[in-house]
Every structure is written in structure tokens, then in C-alpha cells.
Enzyme design. Structure first.
Site, PDB file in Angstrom:
ATOM      1  N   GLU A   1       0.821  -1.219   0.000  1.00 47.91           N
ATOM      2  CA  GLU A   1       0.000   0.000   0.000  1.00 47.91           C
ATOM      3  C   GLU A   1       0.853   1.268   0.000  1.00 47.91           C
ATOM      4  O   GLU A   1       0.634   2.187   0.793  1.00 47.91           O
ATOM      5  CB  GLU A   1      -0.943   0.005   1.205  1.00 47.91           C
ATOM      6  CG  GLU A   1      -1.893  -1.178   1.195  1.00 47.91           C
ATOM      7  CD  GLU A   1      -2.957  -1.121   2.279  1.00 47.91           C
ATOM      8  OE1 GLU A   1      -2.668  -0.621   3.365  1.00 47.91           O
ATOM      9  OE2 GLU A   1      -4.082  -1.590   2.015  1.00 47.91           O
TER      10      GLU A   1
ATOM     11  N   ASP B   1      -8.624  -8.420   4.057  1.00 47.85           N
ATOM     12  CA  ASP B   1      -8.249  -7.364   4.997  1.00 47.85           C
ATOM     13  C   ASP B   1      -9.227  -7.314   6.165  1.00 47.85           C
ATOM     14  O   ASP B   1     -10.052  -6.411   6.230  1.00 47.85           O
ATOM     15  CB  ASP B   1      -8.230  -6.001   4.285  1.00 47.85           C
ATOM     16  CG  ASP B   1      -7.629  -4.918   5.152  1.00 47.85           C
ATOM     17  OD1 ASP B   1      -7.048  -5.254   6.188  1.00 47.85           O
ATOM     18  OD2 ASP B   1      -7.739  -3.736   4.782  1.00 47.85           O
TER      19      ASP B   1
ATOM     20  N   GLU C   1     -12.010  -1.773  12.818  1.00 47.21           N
ATOM     21  CA  GLU C   1     -12.015  -1.068  11.535  1.00 47.21           C
ATOM     22  C   GLU C   1     -13.206  -1.470  10.665  1.00 47.21           C
ATOM     23  O   GLU C   1     -13.914  -0.613  10.147  1.00 47.21           O
ATOM     24  CB  GLU C   1     -10.707  -1.345  10.786  1.00 47.21           C
ATOM     25  CG  GLU C   1     -10.695  -0.730   9.396  1.00 47.21           C
ATOM     26  CD  GLU C   1      -9.419  -0.968   8.621  1.00 47.21           C
ATOM     27  OE1 GLU C   1      -8.516  -1.655   9.132  1.00 47.21           O
ATOM     28  OE2 GLU C   1      -9.333  -0.458   7.487  1.00 47.21           O
TER      29      GLU C   1
ATOM     30  N   TRP D   1      -8.231  -1.064  -5.417  1.00 43.46           N
ATOM     31  CA  TRP D   1      -7.807  -1.886  -4.285  1.00 43.46           C
ATOM     32  C   TRP D   1      -8.045  -3.394  -4.450  1.00 43.46           C
ATOM     33  O   TRP D   1      -7.745  -4.178  -3.551  1.00 43.46           O
ATOM     34  CB  TRP D   1      -8.484  -1.400  -3.000  1.00 43.46           C
ATOM     35  CG  TRP D   1      -8.176   0.028  -2.701  1.00 43.46           C
ATOM     36  CD1 TRP D   1      -8.967   1.105  -2.959  1.00 43.46           C
ATOM     37  CD2 TRP D   1      -6.972   0.553  -2.122  1.00 43.46           C
ATOM     38  NE1 TRP D   1      -8.340   2.272  -2.567  1.00 43.46           N
ATOM     39  CE2 TRP D   1      -7.107   1.951  -2.049  1.00 43.46           C
ATOM     40  CE3 TRP D   1      -5.787  -0.033  -1.661  1.00 43.46           C
ATOM     41  CZ2 TRP D   1      -6.106   2.782  -1.537  1.00 43.46           C
ATOM     42  CZ3 TRP D   1      -4.795   0.799  -1.139  1.00 43.46           C
ATOM     43  CH2 TRP D   1      -4.965   2.182  -1.092  1.00 43.46           C
TER      44      TRP D   1
HETATM   45  C1  GCU Z   1      -5.918  -1.822   6.016  1.00 43.48           C
HETATM   46  C2  GCU Z   1      -6.215  -0.504   6.645  1.00 43.48           C
HETATM   47  C3  GCU Z   1      -5.068   0.438   6.513  1.00 43.48           C
HETATM   48  C4  GCU Z   1      -3.795  -0.226   7.059  1.00 43.48           C
HETATM   49  C5  GCU Z   1      -3.592  -1.553   6.364  1.00 43.48           C
HETATM   50  C6  GCU Z   1      -2.461  -2.373   6.931  1.00 43.48           C
HETATM   51  O1  GCU Z   1      -5.833  -1.698   4.635  1.00 43.48           O
HETATM   52  O2  GCU Z   1      -7.361   0.056   6.057  1.00 43.48           O
HETATM   53  O3  GCU Z   1      -5.376   1.597   7.232  1.00 43.48           O
HETATM   54  O4  GCU Z   1      -2.706   0.592   6.868  1.00 43.48           O
HETATM   55  O5  GCU Z   1      -4.739  -2.347   6.509  1.00 43.48           O
HETATM   56  O6  GCU Z   1      -2.747  -3.416   7.503  1.00 43.48           O
HETATM   57  O7  GCU Z   1      -1.308  -2.024   6.803  1.00 43.48           O
END
Ligand code: GCU
Length: 695
Positions: free
Chosen positions: A303, A382, A410, A557
Site C-alpha cells: 500500500e 483485509d 475497523e 484496491w
Molecule cells: C488496512 C487498513 C489500513 C492499514 C492496512 C495495513 O488496509 O485500512 O489503514 O494501513 O490495513 O494493515 O497495513
């Protein structure tokens, strides 16, 4: 009276039950006190303050030299605290060596001994003893309230060596995915904290067996990238010092490009000699400030975070370079496996995000140094409700690894909606990878041995912040408690944990029973009103709270459900993306057949027409309608249960939870109506039972 701040360590001295207890508890003999071991000393302090909290008196503490020849000590009556080695002689007990961090609590004549293999074990033994006093159970069955003295014969060892908390705290004081106020560690690009608060937090964590904590977000941005420099290390060392007596090691999340950012090197290529040298020197510097640092945690090539891919290197190249810098200090590099293409084109059907972690890491099995620990998330997408346990568990044979869970809610309701996560975790522990005998997750949790698939522990993204009750939703404290308990002993049931937490927090009686029942229903209720049957992302983009059914459908995504007028889901069997082939053949076959695939994973694995008949004889569409109507109704019913507690709880606790139930109800209503309307519009088929769907 619930003092929310104290969580499960409530003050109980007013309870008359405790008055009748063993008078010998007012003397504590500390064997080997001269050892000046910080953790041992903390155990003594916890016993002293714990007895004060529970019984209303502060016991006299008598230090006794180790060596076992103190006849005077033998004549005394009271609680004896010390390592197995020291107590063994004193009591002439046939005690064989125990596993690290394990403890024994035993009544002998009129004495009680709390002994550990090491100082950590003694500390955990003290906390367990204090819990058991409140839980009024002994040997898991006898109700102590029936007897006049406390009799114990307990021996416990942690299931695995790594029991970790991950903070996603940003250095500006915000928390990524935090729902309980600001960070307890950072503010305005600095380490800013209240010492007593952090100490209270350390106590809470240690009381449930946590022994490692990373304090900054895995997305290491801005000033946080400088945490491993001389400028910030003194403050980081001060945080480590608060956790140290509680047996909790600090970890720091680092940025893979640190050699460029801090070292001003032209590259961060892990095979570049200058980069290797830089990591070594910088790590030496870090350890000069924090000699017992647990190590580094890293999110690399994930990411947008930099990683070895930018130089055509793989994750083992990256991890091993950091591992070699940490090795002389006994440090670990914890390397996350949340790696996938975060810039996917929704038109491209050749990629399937849930396959990515396995594809990236399984081919590297055996290529990591022995102080590298991989950290895959429990599921492959996720933290979605309805994700199957990831296929690499049970498959790694030559790689040390732990499992990542998420305590912060989350995708499970932001600590507005009630969602008791031990229900989910119990299912994870129960998952059978079927890669040989004893290959359920709970059976795989243990110490690593070459050639085995043992999972060496857990890490979880925590749910706390500066809110007075730590977790925003008071009942979300149960998730933090439950995490510690379940990873200490993966054979625990969610129902055991709910009961324990309620007794510790609210005491025994009807209130506790009602709250426990509410907790135990909450996960299945939540599951009913959100995205159906494990199909994944239908949340509001960015915030991840509330419905937005196509919010991620055309994004980058890789989280698509591809609903059309006839069917929904992605076929992940071998006739589709082939995701199920990453499992053992029997598990792949179980998932591949919709009639054996668990309903909660059904749309994660299959693309199915709306008229597909599910196990209960109803169509998929009708089941979507049913669960969404039921989900809302169940939230309403849970709120009704909560309202019964109006006169038995503190106003503040009652009202704050009630207001969250009200918000949850409107969230469930939004989910119910948006989901039902969406599928009605897509399919043109109404609800068999004629309930209201807004067309
Ligand atoms: C999810 C989450 C992110 C976080 C990521 C991770 O995608 O939404 O905020 O950074 O997980 O696990 O690194």
C-alpha cells in the site's frame, strides 16, 4: 461500581465475600528478592496492590534470601513468591522445569506459593491469582465462595512465545483506524505521554499475558521515520523503560527507505553494501539506547510503503538485511505479509488480491534468517467478516511466523457497533488446515521447530486511545481482554472469555449475566446486517463504517464483488481464480463445493446466482433479505436487553453504551435497507415474506 478506567482490574475491597478469606494472605514472603530483577519486583508490587484492591489490606512484605536454608521462612505462614528454583528447596517440592513464562499457584498447608520458571512467570502467576480470587474458582471448577479459604493447584504456560500488540499510532497523535481518542504515545510530531497512564496500560496488558508492543504505525510517515535516530531515541527509551518491568518488549515500526531518508544514501537496496552497513550502524545506535528492544516491525512493498521490490529484490533479501543488523542484539525483524497490488485495474480479472500473500511468501519458505518472523493477517483480504483463514497457515514449514488479528474495529463497527471479537477468533483457532495430524490453528500455536508449521504467536492492532475508558465503547474492553486470554490459551471459548470479563468488570449476578449474553450474540448479529455471506468490501471507502455497496467496485484496491442482475461474488475455486488451490486438497475441496463451504465464507469463495439454494433450503437472495431484516431486529433486541440494566449500572456507563446502541441501530437500518434495496433492484425479485424493501 465500575471504574471504566480500571477495566478488568476493578477495585473490589468493599465486597464482603473477601472479608472471610484466608488471613494468611496478609504476609508475603519474597524469596530471592535480592535479585533486583525489575520484573520480579513488579510482581511483588502487583501482589501488594492487588491484595489491597481486592481485600482492602496491604500485606506485610518480607524479603527472604534465596538459597533455601532460611528455616525462619519455613515456619512462617503466608504467600510465598519466587522462582521455581528458589521455592523448590524451601518447600522440598518435586518441581520439574517448566516452560519459559509459565507459573504454578499451589496451596501447601496454610501457605500459598506463586512460582514461575522465571520472573515473567511469577508476574503472570500473580495476575492469574488475583483474577482467580475474583472469579472465585479454583481448579476451574470449585466455587471458592463455598469455602472459607482459597485453595489452589494451578499450573499454566503460555501457548506461544510472541504475544504482541501493534499500535497504529501516528506521530501527530492521530491513530490510523483508532476509535477511542488520540494516541497515548504521540502528539505534534513528538513522543508525548503521561507516564502513569502508560504504566496503567502496561499493567493491563501484562495482566493478560502480552509481552511485546510496537508503539507506532506500520505506515511510517513524516517525523515517525526519525524514531530510530538520536533525536528521538531517548524518548523511545523512556517508553521502553515503562513497559520493561511488566515483561513487555518495545518494538519500533521502521520505514524500508530509512537508509535514504535518514542516512542520505542514494538507495535502500538491501543487497547494497553501503545499505547493509547503514542498517548495522543505525541498529547498533538504537540498541545503545534500548538494549532490550524487541526489534523492528515493517510494512514493506505494501500500500505505497517502500520495500525491496523497487530494486528487483524479494522479501527475503529485504528481511534478512535487517535481520542481520538486529541479530547481534538478539532482536527480531517482524515482516508483515499484507502485500498485494494496491493499484489494480477493476477491469483486470487475471489478478485476485486474496492470492497475493501466499504467492509472494510461500515460494520464499526457508529463505529467511532465523530472527525473521513473518506476520500474515489471519485472512487474505483485509480483516473482513467472513474471510477464511489464510492458506499459508499450516503451509509454511521453514519460516518462523505469527498471525495478525485486529482488535480495533475497523471493519467491525468502529467501537460504535458492539462486536465481540472472541467469537470470530474462536472460529479461527478451530480452523483445520488439514495439512497433517493436529493441524487446527489452535494446535499449530506453539514454539517454532525447523520443519514444523508452528505459529509462534500473535500480533493484533489494538483498540485503545486516550478516552477515559480506553476503548471508546466500554464493552469493547472485552475485545482487548479477550485477545490476551485467547492467545494465551487458544482452547478457551468465547463464552469462557465473556463470562470471565463480565465477572472481573461487573462482579457476579444478573447484570454480569445479561452483559455476557449480549456480548455473545453481538458478533453473529453484526455479521447479519453487513456485506452478505463473506462477499467482502461493501463499506464506505476511506472510513470503512456504514454501507456503500459499490464504493470499492471500480477502485484500485482489488476488492470487488461484481454483482450483476443474476449473480454475485468472485469464483475463487480452481475453475475461477484458483485461490482455493492454495489450501490443502481436502480444505480446497471443502471450500470448492458450495454445499460444504461454510455459509459465512460462501460468497468469498463462490460466484452464485441469486436463486442458488443454500443449506437451509432458501435462495441466496431470500437469505440476504432474511439476515438483513434479522440483523436489524437483533440490534433492537440487544438494545432492549441493555435497557434492563438502567438501574444496576453507573449512569455514565449505561448512557454511553446506550447511545452507542442507538447509533448501531441506525447503522444496521442503513445496512439493511441499502443492501435489500440494492439486491431487489438488481434482481427484480422481492421478499417472500413481504417485508418492506424500498424499491
Ligand atoms: C488496512 C487498513 C489500513 C492499514 C492496512 C495495513 O488496509 O485500512 O489503514 O494501513 O490495513 O494493515 O497495513
Amino acid at each position: 461500581m465500575l471504574r471504566e478506567y480500571d477495566c478488568w482490574l476493578q477495585n473490589r475491597k468493599k465486597n464482603t465475600f473477601y472479608d472471610s478469606l484466608n488471613p494468611e494472605f496478609n504476609a508475603v514472603y519474597v524469596i530471592g528478592m535480592e535479585s533486583s530483577d525489575l520484573i520480579f519486583n513488579q510482581a511483588v508490587e502487583e501482589l501488594r496492590t492487588g491484595l489491597l484492591r481486592l481485600f482492602g489490606f496491604s500485606p506485610a512484605i518480607y524479603p527472604v534470601k534465596s538459597g533455601g536454608n532460611d528455616k525462619k521462612a519455613e515456619e512462617k505462614k503466608g504467600i510465598f513468591l519466587g522462582t521455581r528454583e528458589n521455592l523448590k528447596n524451601l518447600f522440598n517440592l518435586p518441581m520439574e522445569k517448566m516452560a519459559p513464562s509459565s507459573f504454578m499457584i499451589k496451596s501447601i498447608d496454610k501457605n500459598l506459593i506463586i512460582t514461575g520458571e522465571d520472573a515473567e512467570g511469577i508476574l503472570y502467576g500473580v495476575f492469574r491469582f488475583l483474577f482467580l480470587v475474583v472469579l472465585k474458582t479454583e481448579n476451574k471448577s470449585r466455587d471458592l465462595s463455598q469455602g472459607s479459604s482459597l485453595e489452589f493447584d494451578i499450573r499454566e504456560e503460555p501457548s506461544s512465545p510472541i504475544r504482541m500488540i501493534n499500535h497504529w499510532d501516528n506521530i501527530n497523535g492521530t491513530i490510523e483506524r483508532g476509535y477511542a481518542g488520540s494516541s497515548i504515545f504521540f502528539k505534534d510530531d513528538k513522543i508525548v505521554y503521561e507516564k502513569e497512564r502508560v504504566k496503567d496500560y502496561a499493567r493491563l496488558l501484562s495482566s493478560i499475558g502480552i509481552n511485546a508492543l510496537s508503539f507506532n504505525n506500520v505506515n511510517v510517515r513524516g517525523a515517525a521515520r526519525m524514531l530510530i535516530t538520536e533525536e528521538m531515541l531517548p524518548d523511545a527509551a523512556a517508553i521502553a523503560a515503562i513497559f520493561r518491568p511488566f515483561g513487555i518488549k518495545l518494538f519500533i515500526s521502521v520505514n524500508f527507505n530509512s537508509p535514504i531518508i535518514i542516512g542520505k544514501l542514494p538507495v535502500s537496496d538491501p543487497l547494497d553494501p553501503g545499505v547493509i552497513e547503514w542498517w548495522k550502524n543505525q541498529t547498533d545506535l538504537v540498541y545503545s539506547y534500548i538494549p532490550d528492544l524487541g526489534g523492528f516491525l515493517i510494512k514493506a512493498d505494501s500500500e505505497g510503503q517502500p520495500g525491496p521490490f523497487q530494486y528487483g529484490r524479494n522479501h527475503a533479501d529485504g528481511a534478512n538485511t535487517l535481520a542481520r543488523a538486529l541479530k547481534p542484539h538478539g532482536g527480531l525483524i517482524i515482516w508483515r505479509c499484507f502485500v498485494y497490488n494496491a493499484a489494480q485495474d477493476w477491469r483486470d480479472r487475471t489478478q485476485d488480491r486474496p492470492k497475493a500473500a501466499y504467492d509472494n511468501f510461500l515460494p520464499l519458505d526457508g529463505s529467511f534468517d532465523d530472527n525473521v518472523i513473518l506476520q500474515p493477517k489471519y485472512g487474505t483480504l483485509d480483516f473482513q467478516v467472513g474471510e477464511p483463514v489464510a492458506p499459508m497457515f499450516g503451509a509454511f514449514k521453514k519460516t518462523r511466523h505469527i498471525m495478525e488479528l485486529q482488535i480495533t474495529q475497523e471493519y467491525t463497527g468502529h467501537q460504535i457497533d458492539l462486536c465481540f471479537l472472541p467469537t470470530l477468533w474462536e472460529g479461527i483457532m478451530d480452523f483445520n488446515t488439514d495439512r497433517g495430524p493436529n493441524s487446527r490453528i489452535r494446535e499449530l500455536v506453539g514454539n517454532y521447530r525447523e520443519g514444523s508449521s508452528f505459529i509462534e504467536g500473535f500480533a493484533a492492532v489494538v483498540n485503545i486511545g486516550l478516552d477515559n475508558n480506553w476503548t471508546g465503547h466500554t464493552l469493547a474492553q472485552a475485545n482487548l481482554y479477550g485477545y490476551g486470554r485467547m492467545i494465551w490459551d487458544p482452547s478457551l471459548k468465547a463464552s469462557d472469555i465473556a463470562r470471565e470479563w463480565c465477572l472481573l468488570s461487573f462482579g457476579s449476578g444478573k447484570t454480569s449475566e445479561i452483559i455476557s449474553a449480549i456480548l455473545l450474540k453481538s458478533y453473529r448479529t453484526y455479521e447479519k446486517y453487513i456485506a452478505p455471506f463473506g462477499v467482502g468490501f461493501m463499506v464506505t471507502p476511506g472510513s470503512h463504517y456504514g454501507p456503500n455497496i459499490e464504493g470499492y467496485e471500480y477502485s484500485r484496491w482489488g476488492t470487488y464483488h461484481r454483482a450483476d442482475t443474476k449473480a454475485i461474488g468472485v469464483d475463487r475455486t480452481s475453475s475461477g481464480t484458483g485461490y482455493t488451490d492454495q489450501y490443502s486438497p481436502s480444505v480446497a475441496a471443502m471450500f470448492a463445493n458450495p454445499s460444504s463451504c461454510p455459509d459465512e465464507n460462501l460468497l468469498f469463495i463462490h460466484r452464485l446466482p441469486y436463486d442458488f439454494i443454500m443449506k437451509n433450503g432458501e435462495s441466496l437472495l431470500q437469505n440476504i433479505y432474511n439476515t438483513h431484516f434479522e440483523g436489524y431486529d437483533e440490534v433492537f433486541a440487544l438494545m432492549g436487553e441493555w435497557k434492563k440494566l438502567k438501574d444496576s449500572l453507573e449512569e455514565e456507563v449505561y448512557n454511553s453504551v446506550l447511545s452507542r446502541f442507538e447509533r448501531q441501530l441506525s447503522n444496521a437500518r442503513e445496512w439493511r435497507d441499502q443492501i435489500n434495496t440494492y439486491f431487489f433492484r438488481r434482481s427484480g425479485i422481492g421478499d417472500k415474506k413481504g417485508r418492506q424493501i424500498y424499491g
